[in-house]
Design a protein around this motif. Structure first.
Motif, PDB file in Angstrom:
ATOM      1  N   ARG A 115     -35.173   2.158 -12.689  1.00  0.00           N
ATOM      2  CA  ARG A 115     -33.974   2.730 -13.439  1.00  0.00           C
ATOM      3  C   ARG A 115     -32.814   2.251 -13.550  1.00  0.00           C
ATOM      4  NH1 ARG A 115     -34.990   8.337 -14.802  1.00  0.00           N
ATOM      5  NH2 ARG A 115     -36.142   8.711 -12.826  1.00  0.00           N
TER       6      ARG A 115
ATOM      7  N   GLU B  37     -31.851  -0.118 -16.276  1.00  0.00           N
ATOM      8  CA  GLU B  37     -31.650   0.645 -17.554  1.00  0.00           C
ATOM      9  C   GLU B  37     -29.975   0.253 -17.848  1.00  0.00           C
ATOM     10  OE1 GLU B  37     -32.795   4.416 -17.812  1.00  0.00           O
ATOM     11  OE2 GLU B  37     -34.615   3.979 -17.537  1.00  0.00           O
TER      12      GLU B  37
ATOM     13  N   ALA C 262     -41.136   4.112 -16.805  1.00  0.00           N
ATOM     14  CA  ALA C 262     -39.971   4.696 -17.555  1.00  0.00           C
ATOM     15  C   ALA C 262     -40.479   6.073 -18.483  1.00  0.00           C
ATOM     16  CB  ALA C 262     -39.210   3.784 -18.282  1.00  0.00           C
TER      17      ALA C 262
ATOM     18  N   ARG D 139     -38.883  10.834 -16.133  1.00  0.00           N
ATOM     19  CA  ARG D 139     -37.956  10.890 -16.914  1.00  0.00           C
ATOM     20  C   ARG D 139     -37.073  12.146 -16.367  1.00  0.00           C
ATOM     21  NH1 ARG D 139     -37.945   8.413 -22.080  1.00  0.00           N
ATOM     22  NH2 ARG D 139     -37.048  10.246 -22.907  1.00  0.00           N
TER      23      ARG D 139
ATOM     24  N   ASP E 226     -29.434  14.457 -17.782  1.00  0.00           N
ATOM     25  CA  ASP E 226     -29.338  13.632 -18.919  1.00  0.00           C
ATOM     26  C   ASP E 226     -28.145  12.640 -18.687  1.00  0.00           C
ATOM     27  OD1 ASP E 226     -31.471  14.830 -20.037  1.00  0.00           O
ATOM     28  OD2 ASP E 226     -30.211  16.362 -20.908  1.00  0.00           O
TER      29      ASP E 226
END
Length: 230
Positions: free
Chosen positions: A159, A162, A187, A193, A198
């Motif tokens: 992660r 990203e 991912a 997720r 968020d």
């Protein structure tokens, strides 16, 4: 499981993400509480001897250290994520330890004070992932068709990339086709997720900028951190 479960977390902690992924994979009902480690509340310090996340509160008992929490969840809940054979289980535990070493190298990478150190840390990470390339088969998961604790451990590792990929091309995963495919599969996994909020990408970008090292100097100002949102 008859005890109530509470995961005490920090928004950016990769070790918390391991536990969140496993709780989701096993369908364990739980509450999740996020704490600010820069201003630790007294109730948290009473639970966590080291003042770190994750903490898993099981009834009146608080467990700390992610490896111990993962093993508890394997022992106490259905739908095991470790392989059944003792030898293969031991092999998976070894690669879980390797995943923790990757996280240590990532911390060294984003904390590097100058470009030469940054390049050296990138090379060290690439060496680790080249080792992983030789351990992977046709996928989609570490051991083939079955999602395991090793996958839950490496999902938070990947992660970071990203955000790293939005900052620059460091060549860490170039040519490592199996690792890249594994990263993509992880991912897309719903449990992976859902393991972060968020705003994780924005929070990580701000955290990286505040390190004040070589990586932070490659980034845009914090007020435009949304550029790095995952």
């Amino acid at each position: 499981m008859t005890h109530s479960i509470t995961l005490v977390s920090h928004a950016l902690c990769p070790y918390v993400q391991r536990i969140a992924i496993v709780l989701a994979e096993k369908g364990v009902p739980h509450e999740r509480i996020t704490v600010d480690l820069a201003a630790k509340p007294d109730w948290f310090l009473a639970l966590s001897p080291l003042g770190r996340t994750p903490v898993l509160k099981v009834g009146d008992t608080a467990l700390f250290e992610s490896a111990a929490i993962l093993e508890y969840l394997e022992d106490a809940t259905p739908d095991p994520l470790h392989p059944p054979e003792p030898l293969e289980r031991a092999r998976h535990r070894a690669w879980i330890g390797f995943g923790s070493e990757c996280l240590n190298d990532i911390a060294g990478f984003y904390s590097a004070p100058d470009s030469a150190t940054l390049e050296a840390k990138a090379a060290a990470l690439r060496a680790r992932f080249k080792i992983m390339e030789g351990q992977l088969g046709t996928g989609p998961w570490f051991s083939g068709a079955s999602f395991s604790l090793v996958d839950a451990v490496f999902a938070p590792v990947f992660r970071y990339f990203e955000t790293f990929d939005r900052i620059g091309d460091f060549g860490i995963l170039h040519g490592l086709d199996r690792v890249t495919a594994w990263r993509s599969s992880l991912a897309a996994r719903p449990s992976v997720r859902a393991a972060v909020a968020d705003d994780y990408g924005d929070l990580l970008a701000v955290f990286l900028q505040r390190r004040g090292g070589a990586l932070s100097r490659m980034m845009v100002p914090a007020d435009t951190a949304t550029r790095y949102s995952a």
